[in-house]
Design an enzyme around this catalytic site. Structure first.
Site, PDB file in Angstrom:
ATOM      1  N   LYS A  21      17.820  59.173   1.576  1.00 34.39           N
ATOM      2  CA  LYS A  21      18.145  59.847   0.291  1.00 34.39           C
ATOM      3  C   LYS A  21      18.098  58.718  -0.850  1.00 34.39           C
ATOM      4  CE  LYS A  21      23.014  60.754   0.257  1.00 34.39           C
ATOM      5  NZ  LYS A  21      23.582  60.493  -1.240  1.00 34.39           N
ATOM      6  N   ASP A 313      28.105  53.428   3.788  1.00 37.18           N
ATOM      7  CA  ASP A 313      27.957  54.927   3.971  1.00 37.18           C
ATOM      8  C   ASP A 313      28.217  55.301   5.671  1.00 37.18           C
ATOM      9  OD1 ASP A 313      27.688  55.382   1.404  1.00 37.18           O
ATOM     10  OD2 ASP A 313      25.628  55.453   1.574  1.00 37.18           O
TER      11      ASP A 313
HETATM   12  C1  S3P Z   1      23.997  54.777  -3.203  1.00 33.35           C
HETATM   13  C2  S3P Z   1      24.762  53.690  -3.457  1.00 33.35           C
HETATM   14  C3  S3P Z   1      26.071  53.613  -2.505  1.00 33.35           C
HETATM   15  C4  S3P Z   1      25.984  54.593  -1.562  1.00 33.35           C
HETATM   16  C5  S3P Z   1      25.481  55.874  -1.830  1.00 33.35           C
HETATM   17  C6  S3P Z   1      23.981  55.603  -2.433  1.00 33.35           C
HETATM   18  C7  S3P Z   1      22.634  54.495  -3.982  1.00 33.35           C
HETATM   19  O1  S3P Z   1      27.064  54.106  -3.828  1.00 33.35           O
HETATM   20  O2  S3P Z   1      27.595  54.813  -1.229  1.00 33.35           O
HETATM   21  O3  S3P Z   1      25.743  56.870  -0.829  1.00 33.35           O
HETATM   22  O4  S3P Z   1      21.656  55.257  -3.842  1.00 33.35           O
HETATM   23  O5  S3P Z   1      22.487  53.663  -4.995  1.00 33.35           O
HETATM   24  P1  S3P Z   1      27.856  52.948  -4.442  1.00 33.35           P
HETATM   25  O6  S3P Z   1      26.886  52.203  -5.618  1.00 33.35           O
HETATM   26  O7  S3P Z   1      29.038  53.607  -5.365  1.00 33.35           O
HETATM   27  O8  S3P Z   1      28.500  51.992  -3.662  1.00 33.35           O
END
Ligand code: S3P
Length: 426
Positions: A21, A313
């Site tokens: 993702k 996550d």
């Molecule tokens: C992500 C960063 C994370 C993660 C999210 C995806 C990203 O969040 O929890 O599912 O793709 O940069 P945070 O940057 O808020 O920790």
């Protein structure tokens, strides 16, 4: 939709998961800033990534999809057109935060909102540094979405020290740096996922207060082909099931093994699970490989510090695994879990409790005293994809029937989750 199932004796077999993702969002966004045609293969099938696609389409970026291959055509980083209506990031924090970084540097006004959950999540963490760069952004109460982003001529390069590690905040500031004069520097106290840096070829170095990443406003992003690796955060659910169910062994093929994402595998090893990594290769600057996890006796561990951003996550499913690991598993330094798609500390603690686990809530994590068994229960998914999926795995290992309420939220990141689960547990 509710998902109901009884426990399974074992889980066995190999599976592939849709594209990562985080990498998928970035492949779309970076293609939209590159002059020419980019091709994305193996993109995430989740609703979050579809939100990024529809926002970019509204900004005039041409995106075509055929047979799972995405083609993105853009005239370059200054070619977005002013959107006719408000952009909608749906449930996706990554869409909202990264795209706001780009919109902050535009010469037109835009607005971005999200669903009920996303509209509750904190945006000051990006609005703060973007405002320092000269962006003009207004938000709703407590700086939540909808955000209104006013036009600017040019942003200012800054040096920004993140108070907590966050790949979304880091990436938002770096992307705004593309519209600033000079060199923007982002400093993280501990490292979060580094897909933005890898995909844009940015330099990282160790500074006195953390890891520094630099970008200059004259960076030219070129169109290219992206091969998106399988999402380790999606694979983690089935790998967890392989670790906790007796006589089990599962193999996730072609998942990202980027070291900023493999904290969960390290925790499984620390707990005593059998983890085998094979066929490691590099695809589009990201290490990928096949991961097999087989059951063995597990023990509780302590998870904190720099490990947290590397499995942020996966912490809900870590809570489930911990219920099957002898002794105490302590998760702390994970306060930000309260600011995800749900308050994941409350969601994990309440659902584990409902299943009969001994669990204690901490301000910045939780403690699970692993007893080796759970009983089936009614699970509240809190409209959070990772809670729905983590507790479907708990249900697989529990005695009796488990019902996951609002299980359809799994489609945010992993629409194929329940069909793969039913196949592996058959
Ligand atoms: C992500 C960063 C994370 C993660 C999210 C995806 C990203 O969040 O929890 O599912 O793709 O940069 P945070 O940057 O808020 O920790």
């Amino acid at each position: 939709m509710n998902y109901e199932r009884r426990g399974a004796p074992a889980i066995r077999g190999a599976f592939t998961v849709p594209g990562d993702k985080s990498i998928s969002h970035r492949a779309l966004l970076f293609s939209s800033l590159a002059k020419g045609e980019s091709v994305i293969k193996g993109i995430s099938t989740g609703a979050d990534v579809k939100s990024t696609m529809s926002c970019l389409s509204q900004l005039g970026v041409r995106i075509e999809s055929s047979d799972g291959v995405i083609r993105v055509r853009s005239e370059g980083k200054n070619s977005y057109s002013s959107p006719a209506t408000m952009l909608d990031a749906g449930n996706s924090g990554t869409t909202m935060r990264l795209l706001t970084g780009i919109l902050a540097g535009q010469k037109f006004e835009s607005s971005i909102t999200g669903d009920e959950t996303l509209r509750r999540r904190p945006m000051q963490r990006i609005v703060g540094p973007l405002s320092e760069m000269g962006a003009r952004i207004a938000g709703s109460e407590n700086m939540t979405a909808p955000l209104r982003i006013f036009p600017v001529e040019k942003l200012r390069a800054i040096r920004y020290e993140l108070p907590i590690a966050s790949a979304q905040v880091k990436s938002a500031v770096l992307l705004a740096g593309l519209f600033a004069e000079g060199e923007t520097i982002v400093v993280e106290p501990v490292e979060s996922r580094d897909h933005t840096e890898r995909m844009l070829g940015l330099k990282k170095s160790k500074g006195s207060t953390g890891i520094e990443t630099r970008i200059t406003g004259d960076l030219v992003i070129l169109p290219r082909e992206y091969d998106v690796a399988g999402d380790i955060s999606s694979a983690a659910f089935f790998l967890a099931a392989g670790a906790i169910l007796p006589n089990s062994s599962v193999t996730a093929r072609g998942v990202t093994l980027n070291p900023t994402r493999t904290g969960f595998l390290e925790v499984l090893v620390m707990m005593g699970a059998k983890v085998k990594i094979e066929n490691v290769r590099e695809v589009a600057g990201e290490p990928i490989g096949d991961v097999t996890v087989s059951h063995s006796e597990l023990v509780g561990v302590e998870i904190s510090g720099s490990l947290i951003p590397r499995l942020i996550d996966e912490l809900p499913v870590v809570g489930v695994v911990a219920a099957f690991a002898k002794g105490e598993t302590i998760v702390h330094d994970a306060h930000d879990l309260r600011r995800k798609e749900s308050d994941r500390i409350v969601a994990v603690v309440d659902n584990l409790e409902a299943m009969g686990s001994e669990v204690q809530e901490l301000d910045d994590g939780f403690i699970v005293n692993g007893t080796g068994n759970l009983r089936g229960a009614e699970i509240e998914s809190y409209k959070d994809h990772r809670i729905a999926m983590a507790f479907a795995i708990a249900g697989l290992a529990a005695e009796g029937k488990t019902t996951i309420r609002d299980a359809e939220w799994a489609q945010i990141s992993f629409p194929e989750f329940f069909s793969i689960l039913d196949r592996l547990a058959a």
